[in-house]
Design an enzyme around this catalytic site. Structure first.
Site, PDB file in Angstrom:
ATOM      1  N   ASP A 155      39.769 -38.309 -38.867  1.00  0.00           N
ATOM      2  CA  ASP A 155      40.058 -38.472 -37.447  1.00  0.00           C
ATOM      3  C   ASP A 155      40.071 -39.961 -37.108  1.00  0.00           C
ATOM      4  O   ASP A 155      39.389 -40.761 -37.762  1.00  0.00           O
ATOM      5  CB  ASP A 155      38.969 -37.788 -36.600  1.00  0.00           C
ATOM      6  CG  ASP A 155      39.101 -36.272 -36.585  1.00  0.00           C
ATOM      7  OD1 ASP A 155      40.197 -35.761 -36.894  1.00  0.00           O
ATOM      8  OD2 ASP A 155      38.113 -35.599 -36.239  1.00  0.00           O
ATOM      9  N   TYR A 198       8.922 -26.779 -51.954  1.00  0.00           N
ATOM     10  CA  TYR A 198       8.165 -25.525 -51.936  1.00  0.00           C
ATOM     11  C   TYR A 198       7.422 -25.310 -53.255  1.00  0.00           C
ATOM     12  O   TYR A 198       6.323 -24.772 -53.267  1.00  0.00           O
ATOM     13  CB  TYR A 198       9.090 -24.341 -51.657  1.00  0.00           C
ATOM     14  CG  TYR A 198       9.351 -24.104 -50.189  1.00  0.00           C
ATOM     15  CD1 TYR A 198       8.288 -23.915 -49.294  1.00  0.00           C
ATOM     16  CD2 TYR A 198      10.642 -24.038 -49.679  1.00  0.00           C
ATOM     17  CE1 TYR A 198       8.519 -23.674 -47.947  1.00  0.00           C
ATOM     18  CE2 TYR A 198      10.879 -23.798 -48.334  1.00  0.00           C
ATOM     19  CZ  TYR A 198       9.809 -23.614 -47.474  1.00  0.00           C
ATOM     20  OH  TYR A 198      10.035 -23.368 -46.145  1.00  0.00           O
ATOM     21  N   GLU A 257      39.038 -35.266 -43.875  1.00  0.00           N
ATOM     22  CA  GLU A 257      37.780 -35.041 -43.152  1.00  0.00           C
ATOM     23  C   GLU A 257      37.581 -33.592 -42.714  1.00  0.00           C
ATOM     24  O   GLU A 257      36.524 -33.019 -42.935  1.00  0.00           O
ATOM     25  CB  GLU A 257      37.701 -35.958 -41.907  1.00  0.00           C
ATOM     26  CG  GLU A 257      36.444 -35.700 -41.068  1.00  0.00           C
ATOM     27  CD  GLU A 257      36.358 -36.542 -39.790  1.00  0.00           C
ATOM     28  OE1 GLU A 257      37.134 -37.511 -39.649  1.00  0.00           O
ATOM     29  OE2 GLU A 257      35.510 -36.224 -38.942  1.00  0.00           O
TER      30      GLU A 257
END
Lengths: 380, 380
Positions: free
Chosen positions: B262, B111, B210
């Site tokens: 996981d 920006y 995680e």
């Protein structure tokens, strides 16, 4: 049978729901069911009907509420039997958590309860949506929030500023969230008053910030110190823990809440959820909403005021759809928001918080926010 | 012209890239371009070629690296001219940040630099992907990471345990991340040694987790205290700031890194990014990777060992595709991971960390992790 749910009118009363009180309500509900079974009548579980057809906007209080429509589930109705069993499993497990001062994520309670019913091939739950839905039923049935059932979803959000918290059940840790470098405190998924005490706060208001990057910008610019305020970064839609924290600062500490989001329907909706509550959690506005919150920006008028025409973005289809829906919501029926939403639909542009960097990195901290606050240039 | 980039072999050397050193490199690059212009020759900008065709696995060191292929961009090539201009804008702005001790998010620099080139209808940048790509070019060209260019992406991740940090450029705040209640410290997007000092750490290892919910579970169970370790919650794929923090604890403090994700291809990939680095950031492994990291779980063998058959989930198509790709990656060519991936593809199941709640909420803390650590039951 469960005592008919009575609307508890005063927020203060709701906040005094201790684990013992909630465990007692679950117990009462369960006793009713045991009585029904002993009487050989069909046990019933009564909860509130969900969905938009039962959501009302309480204009006097300025928050969303769940209406009076009830749902009754009976065990001997074959269409209800499994859900009835699931609700009992969730209720019993939540009662156990409360008794043993354990908390669990809504994913954990699902996994804890999932098993094959002995001598059948039937699982108690097939997916987390099934246990989640029982949690909502139980919340409504005993008139509380899942946090007070010792359940929680994922944490998200960050807190910065001169506020001292004490974690009464975790080493009695006491810490000031303005002295943690530029990182700040990672807001927990659950922060009920019995566990997390707001020891002191020295601030004139809370600034709720949608994007993590803008939160970091304002921390780096020492905005909290220079303007004596608390910064809360929500990282998008605010998580329940973050909403509870903002509500507690608003309710217990009477701090004004100013919301600063991207200038688009998604950002404005984030604001409305902080202020009036959400449709999905309409029953919990007394625990979550901040009806006197004000909106500081970004607005589409800012695009002209600050000559940001070059750094707007096109609205996506999802934004347009959302803006159309919001135009109709009773809690957006005031001239300022109607104008804003119509302008969005006409110009089909959006303006991000970070677009202010187009002026100067620190423009947001030295000019934009202070000017708006000085002029009280807020949307309702 | 830019001096030919030389591979800096030693991590220690790389870590000593101060803002002054990096600003000096940008300056050298720019001076070369000015010289070319004055000589009326076509100015060149040289960077490293990206993409998988230039990614190598350094077996000796156990990390991913970028190969030697270079890309040269010349200003007078009409296909390069705009990108050349963009790269100069980004380089000049980063140089300014370094000189004035300012930092910016990669959205903010976009920006800040976006404007219409005077007397044309041409914008400097049309979207953030264009400035992002220049940032990567600049990182590679001056052989550093964006954090040392004072740029950063969004923060994500939480730190808990007996570790004291000092924010040297922000009120000199000094705080212990084990004394912040159950929330923990919100990890910043940038934590370079010049700014964030690791004052002390009292732990035997780092446990990288995680899911945010499992992080909360282990904090609640006082796992860090009972096992003398540091907990880092990544909330999915680890953000750059979180990877830098883990790397610094590994590199400066020589702490072993154990990863707990996981049991599915996505989780295993998260582990591999912590250990060997990622393909997208192959040039930055010396700043990010922890080649001696070990994997503690979840594995598909856990399903049998802990009788979790009832709480597995079906792998989705994305998981299956990813597992097939991972089978071929050079850094998964060892018998343990080949077995694991083949098992996943055969059984088509996955097992989440939170599924351990099926045994007991605290099973993960009292049994699963301590048993694995005691038996050194890790994957490489």
């Amino acid at each position: 049978m469960m005592p008919k749910k009575k609307a508890v009118k005063k927020t203060a009363k709701k906040e005094k729901q201790t684990p013992k009180v909630i465990a007692g309500r679950i117990n009462e509900m369960a006793k009713g069911i045991v009585r029904d079974i002993k009487k050989e009548t069909d046990p019933e579980f009564i909860t509130q009907q969900r969905g938009r057809s039962n959501v009302e906007f309480d204009e006097a209080k300025g928050v969303l509420r769940l209406g009076d429509k009830k749902t009754t589930r009976t065990f001997l109705n074959i269409g209800h039997a499994k859900k009835f069993m699931q609700t009992m499993l969730v209720s019993s497990k939540a009662h156990e958590y409360l008794k043993h001062n354990k908390t669990a994520s809504i994913r954990e309670i699902y996994y804890e309860l999932k098993h094959t019913v002995p001598n059948t091939k039937e699982n108690t739950f097939e997916g987390q949506t099934e246990s989640d839905s029982c949690i909502v039923d139980l919340e409504h049935s005993v008139d509380t929030i899942r946090e007070k059932l010792n359940l929680h979803a994922n944490p998200k959000g960050t807190l910065y500023g001169d506020i001292t918290l004490r974690d009464k059940v975790h080493h009695n840790d006491k810490f000031n969230c303005g002295k943690l470098g530029r990182g700040g405190w990672s807001i927990m998924s659950r922060l009920e008053p019995e566990e997390i005490e707001i020891v002191s706060v020295d601030a004139k208001y809370i600034l709720v910030i949608e994007t993590a990057a803008m939160y970091e910008r304002l921390v780096e610019e020492r905005f909290a110190q220079k303007n004596k305020c608390i910064l809360v970064g929500t990282g998008g839609q605010a998580a329940r823990g973050t909403r509870r924290l903002i509500h507690r600062l608003y309710d217990e500490k009477k701090l004004p809440v100013l919301c600063f989001t991207d200038g688009d329907p998604f950002g404005w909706y984030i604001y409305s959820v902080i202020k009036q509550g959400s449709m999905a959690l309409a029953a919990h506005s007394d625990f979550m909403a901040c009806p006197n919150a004000k909106y500081i920006g970004m607005t589409l008028d800012d695009v002209e005021t600050y000559s940001l025409q070059n750094v707007t973005e096109k609205m996506k289809d999802g934004d347009i759809k959302r803006a159309k829906e919001m135009l109709e919501y009773p809690w957006f029926q005031n001239k300022e928001w109607q104008l804003q939403l119509k302008k969005a639909l006409k110009e089909k542009i959006r303006i991000e918080q970070q677009a202010l960097a187009n002026k100067r990195l620190d423009f947001v901290a030295t000019d934009y926010l202070p000017q708006k606050i000085k002029k009280k240039d807020f949307l309702p």
